[in-house]
Design an enzyme around this catalytic site. Structure first.
Site, PDB file in Angstrom:
ATOM      1  N   ASP A  45       0.843  -1.205   0.000  1.00  0.00           N
ATOM      2  CA  ASP A  45       0.000   0.000   0.000  1.00  0.00           C
ATOM      3  C   ASP A  45       0.877   1.254   0.000  1.00  0.00           C
ATOM      4  O   ASP A  45       0.520   2.272  -0.592  1.00  0.00           O
ATOM      5  CB  ASP A  45      -0.923   0.006   1.225  1.00  0.00           C
ATOM      6  CG  ASP A  45      -2.077  -0.966   1.060  1.00  0.00           C
ATOM      7  OD1 ASP A  45      -2.525  -1.164  -0.084  1.00  0.00           O
ATOM      8  OD2 ASP A  45      -2.525  -1.536   2.067  1.00  0.00           O
ATOM      9  N   THR A 163      -8.168   3.082   7.572  1.00  0.00           N
ATOM     10  CA  THR A 163      -7.612   1.818   8.067  1.00  0.00           C
ATOM     11  C   THR A 163      -6.110   1.922   8.363  1.00  0.00           C
ATOM     12  O   THR A 163      -5.501   0.949   8.785  1.00  0.00           O
ATOM     13  CB  THR A 163      -7.834   0.693   7.030  1.00  0.00           C
ATOM     14  OG1 THR A 163      -7.358   1.169   5.756  1.00  0.00           O
ATOM     15  CG2 THR A 163      -9.298   0.312   6.903  1.00  0.00           C
ATOM     16  N   LYS A 167      -6.669   4.387  12.206  1.00  0.00           N
ATOM     17  CA  LYS A 167      -7.127   3.215  12.979  1.00  0.00           C
ATOM     18  C   LYS A 167      -6.233   3.000  14.210  1.00  0.00           C
ATOM     19  O   LYS A 167      -6.719   2.646  15.284  1.00  0.00           O
ATOM     20  CB  LYS A 167      -7.144   1.954  12.109  1.00  0.00           C
ATOM     21  CG  LYS A 167      -7.668   0.750  12.856  1.00  0.00           C
ATOM     22  CD  LYS A 167      -7.741  -0.481  11.989  1.00  0.00           C
ATOM     23  CE  LYS A 167      -8.336  -1.639  12.766  1.00  0.00           C
ATOM     24  NZ  LYS A 167      -7.590  -1.995  13.976  1.00  0.00           N
ATOM     25  N   GLN A 225       3.070  10.059   2.760  1.00  0.00           N
ATOM     26  CA  GLN A 225       4.485   9.806   3.090  1.00  0.00           C
ATOM     27  C   GLN A 225       5.345  11.073   3.072  1.00  0.00           C
ATOM     28  O   GLN A 225       6.509  11.040   3.449  1.00  0.00           O
ATOM     29  CB  GLN A 225       5.077   8.829   2.067  1.00  0.00           C
ATOM     30  CG  GLN A 225       4.396   7.496   2.036  1.00  0.00           C
ATOM     31  CD  GLN A 225       4.554   6.815   0.695  1.00  0.00           C
ATOM     32  OE1 GLN A 225       4.575   7.453  -0.345  1.00  0.00           O
ATOM     33  NE2 GLN A 225       4.652   5.500   0.714  1.00  0.00           N
TER      34      GLN A 225
END
Ligand code: NAP
Length: 267
Positions: A45, A163, A167, A225
């Site tokens: 991912d 997620t 999360k 990022q």
């Protein structure tokens, strides 16, 4: 069809790249690193996040497709041993590729030194925090003061980003068909003097959140990022972006199947 490949440097990824290139060539699919119609990400991912930021100036023209060289991810529909099936599905669907769209977060930041401001799109989230000292900030919703925040920082995430970092700090999981974004606290101070809501908040499509931190020169801002440190941030405004990311959906796992596979496993 023209595709670009973005990959990480993991051994497993580097091992399958020659096979992928050969398979694309044998199906007359051209590599075009600048003007692709499909961006293939090979890795995890995190690699797909890099691919998104590399091509986020062409979101109307490109669709993304993720091959995971580890477990199945949230942005990856194919595994490394399915290259032939994946390439055949691209070839079969050609220019009328089924696609699915996910919401993105629009981030506008102004710095107190006025030297520059920034405009970003986030696929997962944006985080503002202060590392050395407590972050103190006003949180406004639709330009109305909502609360005075004290704590480590705040995370604003997209539904697909819910997620990820969100999360880990107790935010809710949002289905990506919901046009909304989420504001989640990192270690807020709550006592008789300082008070924040404490729960994460899901913000509707046409609403916006503004964070106005107290003046300090050591804020850390990230967009996925991309990390930007040690600036005096005057304000940041978050809203749902007009743009969306499009994924190739020749095969697409239901969202909550992914969530179960990633976090629960066999029951
Ligand atoms: P990284 O350390 O390689 O990625 C962190 C982990 O997050 C990886 O396992 C990655 O999966 C996973 N991930 C990425 N997007 C996800 C998503 N939408 N849903 C579920 N898991 C996801 O760092 P990176 O490659 O630079 O990625 C940056 C992301 O890391 C940020 O956007 C943030 O969400 C996440 N992060 C999380 C925490 C935390 O949970 N405490 C702290 C900092 C950053 P893959 O292994 O498939 O790449």
């Amino acid at each position: 069809m023209k595709v670009a490949i973005v990959h990480n440097q993991e051994e497993k990824t580097l091992k399958i790249l020659p096979e992928l290139m050969e398979c694309l060539a044998s199906h007359q699919i051209e590599i075009d690193a600048d003007h692709p119609e499909v961006v293939i990400s090979v890795g995890g991912d995190g690699t797909l996040l890099s691919a998104f930021h590399r091509f986020n100036h062409r979101l109307n023209e490109v669709q993304f497709l993720g091959i995971h060289t580890g477990h199945l991810g949230f942005y990856t529909d194919w595994r490394d041993y399915e290259l032939v099936d994946m390439v055949e599905s691209l070839k079969k669907n050609g220019t009328s590729m089924p696609s699915i769209q996910y919401p993105l977060l629009d981030v506008v930041v102004h710095y107190r030194d006025k030297e520059n401001s920034g405009h970003f799109l986030a696929l997962n989230e944006s985080v503002i925090r202060r590392v050395g000292k407590t972050m103190v900030a006003d949180v406004l919703i639709n330009d109305r003061l909502f609360e005075h925040f004290r704590g480590d920082g705040l995370v604003v995430s997209t539904p697909t980003g819910s997620t990820a970092y969100n999360k880990s700090i107790g935010g809710a999981i949002l289905h990506p068909e919901l046009p909304a974004f989420q504001l989640t606290e990192i270690a807020s101070l709550n006592n008789i003097v300082f008070r924040t809501l404490g729960s994460s908040m899901v913000i509707a499509e046409n609403d916006w959140v503004t964070i106005i931190p107290d003046s300090a020169d050591d804020y850390h801002l990230s967009v996925d990022q991309l990390a930007m440190g040690n600036r005096d941030i005057e304000k940041i405004t978050y809203r749902l972006a007009a743009e969306k990311i499009q994924f190739v959906a020749t095969r697409h796992l239901p969202f909550f199947t992914r969530v179960k596979d990633a976090f629960i496993g066999e029951v």
